[in-house]
Scaffold this motif. Structure first.
Motif, PDB file in Angstrom:
ATOM      1  N   GLU A 457       0.832  -1.214   0.000  1.00 19.36           N
ATOM      2  CA  GLU A 457       0.000   0.000   0.000  1.00 19.36           C
ATOM      3  C   GLU A 457       0.863   1.260   0.000  1.00 19.36           C
ATOM      4  OE1 GLU A 457      -3.023   0.561  -0.454  1.00 19.36           O
ATOM      5  OE2 GLU A 457      -4.306  -1.064   0.271  1.00 19.36           O
ATOM      6  N   SER A 458       1.960   1.242   0.741  1.00 21.85           N
ATOM      7  CA  SER A 458       2.782   2.441   0.858  1.00 21.85           C
ATOM      8  C   SER A 458       3.622   2.710  -0.385  1.00 21.85           C
ATOM      9  CB  SER A 458       3.700   2.342   2.082  1.00 21.85           C
ATOM     10  OG  SER A 458       4.655   1.291   1.912  1.00 21.85           O
ATOM     11  N   ARG A 459       3.912   1.657  -1.154  1.00 19.92           N
ATOM     12  CA  ARG A 459       4.791   1.829  -2.320  1.00 19.92           C
ATOM     13  C   ARG A 459       4.087   1.557  -3.647  1.00 19.92           C
ATOM     14  NH1 ARG A 459       8.313   5.028  -0.861  1.00 19.92           N
ATOM     15  NH2 ARG A 459       9.374   4.547  -2.830  1.00 19.92           N
ATOM     16  N   LYS A 460       2.778   1.379  -3.655  1.00 23.17           N
ATOM     17  CA  LYS A 460       2.087   1.000  -4.884  1.00 23.17           C
ATOM     18  C   LYS A 460       2.255   2.068  -5.958  1.00 23.17           C
ATOM     19  CE  LYS A 460      -2.467   2.612  -3.262  1.00 23.17           C
ATOM     20  NZ  LYS A 460      -3.830   2.166  -2.921  1.00 23.17           N
ATOM     21  N   TYR A 461       2.362   1.597  -7.195  1.00 19.61           N
ATOM     22  CA  TYR A 461       2.610   2.431  -8.368  1.00 19.61           C
ATOM     23  C   TYR A 461       3.900   3.240  -8.233  1.00 19.61           C
ATOM     24  CZ  TYR A 461      -2.244   1.134  -9.027  1.00 19.61           C
ATOM     25  OH  TYR A 461      -3.404   0.406  -9.155  1.00 19.61           O
ATOM     26  N   SER A 462       4.806   2.710  -7.424  1.00 20.91           N
ATOM     27  CA  SER A 462       6.085   3.371  -7.235  1.00 20.91           C
ATOM     28  C   SER A 462       7.172   2.302  -7.201  1.00 20.91           C
ATOM     29  CB  SER A 462       6.063   4.195  -5.935  1.00 20.91           C
ATOM     30  OG  SER A 462       7.258   4.922  -5.785  1.00 20.91           O
ATOM     31  N   ASN A 463       8.324   2.652  -6.639  1.00 22.96           N
ATOM     32  CA  ASN A 463       9.454   1.740  -6.558  1.00 22.96           C
ATOM     33  C   ASN A 463       9.851   1.534  -5.113  1.00 22.96           C
ATOM     34  OD1 ASN A 463       9.736   3.412  -9.254  1.00 22.96           O
ATOM     35  ND2 ASN A 463      10.717   1.440  -9.612  1.00 22.96           N
ATOM     36  N   ALA A 464      10.638   0.474  -4.875  1.00 24.16           N
ATOM     37  CA  ALA A 464      11.006   0.144  -3.502  1.00 24.16           C
ATOM     38  C   ALA A 464      12.404  -0.438  -3.454  1.00 24.16           C
ATOM     39  CB  ALA A 464      10.003  -0.842  -2.910  1.00 24.16           C
ATOM     40  N   ASN A 465      13.008  -0.334  -2.269  1.00 25.70           N
ATOM     41  CA  ASN A 465      14.224  -1.075  -1.950  1.00 25.70           C
ATOM     42  C   ASN A 465      13.940  -1.903  -0.705  1.00 25.70           C
ATOM     43  OD1 ASN A 465      14.725   0.542   0.427  1.00 25.70           O
ATOM     44  ND2 ASN A 465      15.574   2.125  -0.918  1.00 25.70           N
ATOM     45  N   GLU A 466      14.925  -2.634  -0.249  1.00 27.83           N
ATOM     46  CA  GLU A 466      14.675  -3.534   0.878  1.00 27.83           C
ATOM     47  C   GLU A 466      14.297  -2.786   2.146  1.00 27.83           C
ATOM     48  OE1 GLU A 466      18.048  -5.863   2.136  1.00 27.83           O
ATOM     49  OE2 GLU A 466      19.461  -4.325   1.508  1.00 27.83           O
ATOM     50  N   GLU A 467      14.778  -1.552   2.317  1.00 28.02           N
ATOM     51  CA  GLU A 467      14.456  -0.809   3.536  1.00 28.02           C
ATOM     52  C   GLU A 467      12.972  -0.481   3.626  1.00 28.02           C
ATOM     53  OE1 GLU A 467      16.665  -0.640   5.878  1.00 28.02           O
ATOM     54  OE2 GLU A 467      18.058  -1.580   4.472  1.00 28.02           O
ATOM     55  N   HIS A 468      12.331  -0.274   2.508  1.00 32.79           N
ATOM     56  CA  HIS A 468      10.883  -0.022   2.520  1.00 32.79           C
ATOM     57  C   HIS A 468      10.145  -1.252   3.042  1.00 32.79           C
ATOM     58  CE1 HIS A 468      12.036   2.927  -0.809  1.00 32.79           C
ATOM     59  NE2 HIS A 468      11.599   3.668   0.185  1.00 32.79           N
ATOM     60  N   LEU A 469      10.592  -2.430   2.651  1.00 34.66           N
ATOM     61  CA  LEU A 469       9.984  -3.664   3.150  1.00 34.66           C
ATOM     62  C   LEU A 469      10.205  -3.803   4.650  1.00 34.66           C
ATOM     63  CD1 LEU A 469       8.643  -6.476   2.674  1.00 34.66           C
ATOM     64  CD2 LEU A 469      10.953  -7.349   2.247  1.00 34.66           C
ATOM     65  N   TYR A 470      11.435  -3.609   5.092  1.00 36.12           N
ATOM     66  CA  TYR A 470      11.743  -3.791   6.511  1.00 36.12           C
ATOM     67  C   TYR A 470      11.005  -2.770   7.370  1.00 36.12           C
ATOM     68  CZ  TYR A 470      15.621  -6.412   4.423  1.00 36.12           C
ATOM     69  OH  TYR A 470      16.381  -7.276   3.677  1.00 36.12           O
ATOM     70  N   ASP A 471      10.885  -1.545   6.877  1.00 34.37           N
ATOM     71  CA  ASP A 471      10.178  -0.510   7.644  1.00 34.37           C
ATOM     72  C   ASP A 471       8.723  -0.894   7.849  1.00 34.37           C
ATOM     73  OD1 ASP A 471      10.029   2.308   8.745  1.00 34.37           O
ATOM     74  OD2 ASP A 471       8.564   2.470   7.117  1.00 34.37           O
ATOM     75  N   ALA A 472       8.082  -1.428   6.796  1.00 31.22           N
ATOM     76  CA  ALA A 472       6.685  -1.852   6.927  1.00 31.22           C
ATOM     77  C   ALA A 472       6.560  -2.998   7.920  1.00 31.22           C
ATOM     78  CB  ALA A 472       6.151  -2.280   5.553  1.00 31.22           C
ATOM     79  N   MET A 473       7.496  -3.960   7.854  1.00 33.26           N
ATOM     80  CA  MET A 473       7.452  -5.083   8.787  1.00 33.26           C
ATOM     81  C   MET A 473       7.699  -4.615  10.219  1.00 33.26           C
ATOM     82  SD  MET A 473       6.666  -7.822   7.183  1.00 33.26           S
ATOM     83  CE  MET A 473       6.576  -8.458   5.506  1.00 33.26           C
ATOM     84  N   ASN A 474       8.632  -3.697  10.400  1.00 36.12           N
ATOM     85  CA  ASN A 474       8.915  -3.175  11.743  1.00 36.12           C
ATOM     86  C   ASN A 474       7.685  -2.535  12.362  1.00 36.12           C
ATOM     87  OD1 ASN A 474      11.546  -3.699  12.673  1.00 36.12           O
ATOM     88  ND2 ASN A 474      12.415  -2.243  11.225  1.00 36.12           N
ATOM     89  N   LYS A 475       6.993  -1.720  11.585  1.00 29.57           N
ATOM     90  CA  LYS A 475       5.807  -1.032  12.112  1.00 29.57           C
ATOM     91  C   LYS A 475       4.745  -2.034  12.559  1.00 29.57           C
ATOM     92  CE  LYS A 475       6.116   3.475   9.797  1.00 29.57           C
ATOM     93  NZ  LYS A 475       7.510   3.434   9.356  1.00 29.57           N
ATOM     94  N   GLU A 476       4.510  -3.072  11.760  1.00 23.91           N
ATOM     95  CA  GLU A 476       3.509  -4.067  12.134  1.00 23.91           C
ATOM     96  C   GLU A 476       3.994  -4.940  13.282  1.00 23.91           C
ATOM     97  OE1 GLU A 476       0.511  -4.179  11.336  1.00 23.91           O
ATOM     98  OE2 GLU A 476       0.521  -2.774   9.657  1.00 23.91           O
ATOM     99  N   PHE A 477       5.282  -5.241  13.312  1.00 24.64           N
ATOM    100  CA  PHE A 477       5.849  -6.050  14.399  1.00 24.64           C
ATOM    101  C   PHE A 477       5.667  -5.333  15.730  1.00 24.64           C
ATOM    102  CE2 PHE A 477       9.800  -9.013  15.083  1.00 24.64           C
ATOM    103  CZ  PHE A 477       9.000  -9.874  15.816  1.00 24.64           C
ATOM    104  N   GLN A 478       6.014  -4.060  15.748  1.00 29.44           N
ATOM    105  CA  GLN A 478       5.880  -3.287  16.994  1.00 29.44           C
ATOM    106  C   GLN A 478       4.425  -3.142  17.417  1.00 29.44           C
ATOM    107  OE1 GLN A 478       8.153   0.144  15.527  1.00 29.44           O
ATOM    108  NE2 GLN A 478       9.571  -0.134  17.236  1.00 29.44           N
ATOM    109  N   ALA A 479       3.535  -2.968  16.416  1.00 25.84           N
ATOM    110  CA  ALA A 479       2.131  -2.739  16.741  1.00 25.84           C
ATOM    111  C   ALA A 479       1.408  -4.017  17.139  1.00 25.84           C
ATOM    112  CB  ALA A 479       1.425  -2.099  15.540  1.00 25.84           C
ATOM    113  N   THR A 480       1.759  -5.134  16.515  1.00 27.78           N
ATOM    114  CA  THR A 480       0.999  -6.374  16.687  1.00 27.78           C
ATOM    115  C   THR A 480       1.618  -7.299  17.726  1.00 27.78           C
ATOM    116  OG1 THR A 480       0.439  -6.222  14.336  1.00 27.78           O
ATOM    117  CG2 THR A 480      -0.101  -8.279  15.450  1.00 27.78           C
TER     118      THR A 480
END
Length: 958
Positions: A457-480
């Motif tokens: 959702e955060s990177r749709k129709y755009s580009n990403a590197n591995e840090e974008h993936l890890y940042d999303a996982m970190n946010k959900e890990f901390q929240a959940t």
């Protein structure tokens, strides 16, 4: 994209590149891949906004080899610049006009072209007078109008041509595309890098009897001259696709179609049935994140370089990977069709909706696609046990490939076209998928799914590197799961930014376990870099009294060693890496190995999960190969297999025995490794339990074959076909068996039947099967026959077959040529002939086979058995200009050197074990302990070897 280079061959290690440190993502490269002196990257001062492309394909009947194009590219200047740089290749520019959008002023320009980088540099003509503009202004948009022409090549890249024979024998032409990683520039001038996303509006001139499809649906404008397609979402050039053909389609829903040539369209029914379910399964896994495109077309392309390609909304495949007919394809083909479709469908989110910033992050595409090809298909075809198959089909081969000093990190710096192509390999696919699976388990599936949705959702129709993936996982890990939280980025960097993986060694000292980690290498290195490599390891373990369901992390290991309390009594075993969720190998002290061997020989062996039984086999045999564990210990472990009734452990064992069979060939130990006499009852027992448990073929479709037995018996329905090598008439009737409708030979039996018949037959049998291949309308059957044709021992037939692979483009398609070579060099009588042919005809082979030549070089190196062969191979590599295959060849030399060294080190120990001589303090087989059949270890191993190739070929899933 699914890259396939060798088909129906025995599974071999893929030899790869290396760096062993934990690098930043600057121009840090491995010892084999060096940063190019040439800058291949486009400037970032201009970005494309929109392409309008009009194409007139397949000109010049009856040999349509050219096309013309008109194009308008809308670009925005980010920083003021004197020039605009984009790509084209193998096309001719006839005219170019640049208009400043805000003033509608046409600008006078000059342009020049670099044949190495494919850079087309457009600059303003400053000689037009003092009032002429000198620069392209920041924040302004410009229109680049281009007229050009191009060639439909037949090399399966760019906007290329393909053909087939219709039911009347007439040649039918089509034009199709393959743009990844950098071939869109052969169809239209463009900014041909993944970060330069734009929208595309494509029109294709209508042709008599031909229909066009592209990424988007056709507009409802009823234009009589053009197929005008709706404008795409923002996307990179490598995912654009268009196909102009006479294909017909099948559909299950209004927006899901499968296309193929008219004579094969009925074979698309399974793909039509399973496709929508696979898309829905991925949507469900991603917590209802819907498929982003308005339609999905799947297309069976007669000539196709890759196995399949994930073009957004228009996925393309080799025919044999999408077309299925149960009477002409092995049962494994059905599984392959579903998993490959799932792979390409996963790309619709991972790679298409969110694209990589650069090819450094290819694994964000291919790792997730590899993951979903098993885990999404498992949600649809629930009986295939694909979650368990993932371990033996993907994870364990990745461990094998990554165990060489010449491996490379998952996140690997690349710049040149050759270096980009080189990372479409086991590391970017299977290792990345395995590390993603490990991440899921240490995060928990709940967090993993939420993290993936956040990332997309955060990177749709755009580009990403591995840090974008890890940042999303970190946010959900901390929240959940705040109670479990550990920084995902720091953990994952140790797995993605350095090559290799750890060997975790567990030793017991009273009530305490000492655990150490060190990079595992098949040929250990003592360099400081290797000794200092560390990973953050999510340790899991269970005990004899525990279970194999809990895969949550018990202990994080970040240092070179740690101590924990022993989890069970001293007389009971423990197992680390539950369900092999972690990407590492495990070694134990002699006592724990002894406890495990005894337990596996007992009637309770199934208490250890099938995946962990496969893990124990694969770890032990590879540890022995590396000299970390005694071969006698590893081979004693395998003796329990006479009891094994599950497909998963057998797959691991047979894969690993492939290496032993290759290495022992020609040694004093090899005669002990071959079967002289085996009863059909014993073979029936072994193969029946594998096939029936695997749910891959029916119980009645059984193969009994050995290399030294003079008679082959195939059992089908109520018919017994006896085939004796000495009887020429019966040999011919065996090959003809599948032509007789009343005694039809199942495709699951054809491979071994044909191969055995040709091995003991001659020219007449070979020609009979060749004609069957030529006349077949089934790509899956043709692929099977191509492999069997390499089984002949007639040297003239072998040489002629290899010649056909590069000269006979009518009957052997370019995409299938590599399977001819692999079939020949996999034949012991064909190995040297294949190598000789490669040396004498390398340029023709490389031109004909394309990317497949690298796998040929690797495959031949894997069969080198003598120092003389190695010297000859090394001379070939050093003295021949190998082009894009040079890196694979150098890595293949290292592998061959290691194989010969292995034979010197381990040959005598294996021979002693085969003779039944004491070689270890681990328990040897005792009467009744392994099986009521009371097989000795030597007979047990030789049994596995004798049926190895037949079983691997039948089980081949990829």
């Amino acid at each position: 994209m699914l890259w396939e280079t060798v088909t129906f061959a025995v599974v071999l290690l893929q030899i790869l590149m290396t760096t062993s440190t934990l690098p930043s993502l600057e121009k840090t490269v491995s010892s084999d891949i060096t940063a190019s002196e040439i800058d291949y990257r486009l400037p970032t001062n201009v970005k494309p906004i929109h392409y309008k492309i009009i194409l007139n394909p397949l000109i010049e009947e009856p040999d349509p080899s050219t096309f013309t194009g008109e194009e308008i590219i809308t670009v925005k200047v980010i920083e003021e610049t004197e020039s605009i740089t984009l790509h084209y290749n193998n096309i001719t520019i006839h005219d170019v006009i640049i208009t400043r959008a805000s003033t509608e002023t046409n600008l006078t320009v000059n342009h020049n072209y670099d044949t190495v980088t494919h850079f087309w540099v457009i600059s303003l003509d400053t000689s037009a007078g003092e009032d002429a503009e000198r620069t392209f202004k920041a924040n302004e948009e410009y229109l680049i109008l281009i007229q050009y022409s191009g060639h439909h090549q037949d090399d399966m890249y760019g906007f290329y041509r393909s053909s087939y024979k219709d039911t009347e024998g007439k040649t039918v032409w089509l034009a199709t595309t393959q743009f990844e990683p950098g071939h869109a520039r052969r169809a239209f001038p463009c900014f041909d890098e993944p970060a330069f996303k734009a929208t595309f509006e494509i029109s294709i001139q209508k042709k008599r009897n031909l229909h066009a499809i592209s990424n988007m649906p056709i507009k409802n404008d009823e234009n009589e001259h053009y197929y005008n397609f709706e404008t795409t979402p923002v996307m990179p050039t490598y995912l654009i696709a268009f196909i102009v053909s006479e294909f017909k389609s099948l559909n299950k829903t209004e927006n899901f179609h499968v296309w193929a040539r008219e004579g094969a369209i009925e074979q698309a029914q399974y793909s039509v049935d399973v496709g929508p379910s696979l898309l829905n399964a991925i949507e469900d896994f991603l917590l209802d994140l819907k498929y982003p495109m308005p339609k999905m077309d799947e297309v069976a392309v007669p000539d196709f370089s890759a196995g399949a390609m994930e073009n957004w909304g228009l996925t393309t495949y080799r025919e044999r990977i999408i077309l299925y007919d149960k009477d002409h394809a092995t049962a494994a083909t059905k599984q392959q069709i579903a998993t490959v479709a799932a792979h390409e469908f996963a790309h619709q989110w991972f790679g298409d909706l969110v694209s990589p910033e650069w090819w450094n992050y290819l694994w964000l595409n291919e790792g997730f696609a590899t993951y979903f090809e098993s885990f999404a298909t498992d949600m649809v075809e629930t009986a295939w046990r694909l979650k368990e198959q993932f371990v033996v089909r993907d994870l364990q081969p990745a461990l094998a490939a990554d165990a060489l000093l010449t491996s490379h990190p998952i996140t690997q710096y690349v710049d040149s076209p050759n270096s980009i192509r080189s990372i479409f390999d086991t590391i970017s696919y299977e290792k990345a998928g395995s590390v993603i699976r490990m991440m899921e388990h240490f995060l928990t599936t709940e967090v993993f799914k939420k993290g993936l949705r956040r990332y997309l959702e955060s990177r749709k129709y755009s580009n990403a590197n591995e840090e974008h993936l890890y940042d999303a996982m970190n946010k959900e890990f901390q929240a959940t799961k705040p109670e479990l939280y550990a920084d995902v980025s720091n953990i994952m960097h140790t797995w993605t930014r350095q090559a290799g993986y750890p060997l975790v060694t567990v030793t017991s000292e009273g009530n305490q376990l000492t655990i150490t980690q060190k990079r595992f290498l098949l040929m250990p290195s003592s360099t400081p870099e290797e000794d200092s490599a560390l990973w953050t390891i999510p340790l899991t373990y269970t005990t004899q009294d525990g279970d194999f369901h809990n895969t949550s992390t018990k202990q994080w290991m970040k240092s070179s060693s740690l101590k924990i309390g022993r989890p069970t009594e001293e007389n009971k075993w423990f197992i680390f890496n539950v369900q092999q969720t972690g990407f590492y190998r495990v070694n134990y002290d002699e006592n724990n190995w002894s406890l495990l061997i005894r337990y596996l020989r007992s009637d309770n062996y199934e208490k250890i999960s099938a995946v962990n039984r496969a893990q124990l086999l694969d770890d032990a045999l590879n540890l022995a190969r590396a000299g970390v564990l005694k071969y006698s210990t590893a081979l004693e472990l395998t003796t329990y297999l006479i009891k094994e009734e599950d497909y998963i452990p057998w797959y691991s064992a047979l894969n690993d025995f492939t290496f032993l069979n290759l290495r022992l060939t020609g040694t004093d130990a090899y005669p002990l490794f071959k079967v002289k006499q085996l009863s059909c009852r014993l073979l029936y027992f072994i193969i029946f339990i594998i096939f029936s448990t695997a749910l891959i073929i029916s119980k009645k479709e059984l193969i009994f074959s050995t290399y030294e037995i003079g008679c082959l018996k195939c059992v089908h329905s109520h018919h017994d076909l006896k085939f004796c090598h000495r009887n020429n008439a019966e040999r011919k009737s065996t090959i003809a068996y599948s032509h007789n409708d009343s005694t039809y030979l199942s495709p699951n039996l054809q491979s071994v039947t044909y191969c055995t018949a040709l091995r003991h037959g001659g020219k007449e049998e070979w020609n009979f099967l060749w004609n069957k291949y030529v006349s077949s309308n089934y790509a899956t059957e043709q692929s099977l026959i191509l492999t069997a044709l390499g089984c002949t021992t007639d040297q003239a037939l072998i040489d002629g077959y290899l010649t056909k692979s590069i000269e006979d483009r009518v009957n052997i398609r370019r995409q299938d040529a590599a399977s001819v070579f692999s079939a020949v060099y996999s034949n012991p009588d064909g190995f040297q002939l294949a190598f000789n042919f490669l040396q004498a005809n390398y340029d023709s082979v490389a031109s004909s086979y394309g990317t497949g030549v690298s796998s040929i070089i690797t495959g031949i190196a894997g069969r080198i058995a003598t120092q003389e062969q190695l010297d000859e191979f090394r001379k070939f590599v050093e003295n021949k200009e190998l082009g894009a295959a040079a890196e694979a060849a150098r890595r293949a030399v290292e592998s061959a050197e290691q194989n010969l060294e292995w034979s010197k080190i381990h040959g005598s120990e294996i021979e002693s074990w085969l003779k039944g001589e004491p070689t270890s303090t681990v328990p040897s087989t005792t009467p009744g302990e392994a099986s009521s059949l009371s097989l000795s270890p030597a007979v047990c191993v030789t049994l596995f070897t004798s049926i190895l190739y037949q079983i691997l070929n039948t089980f081949k899933m990829k």
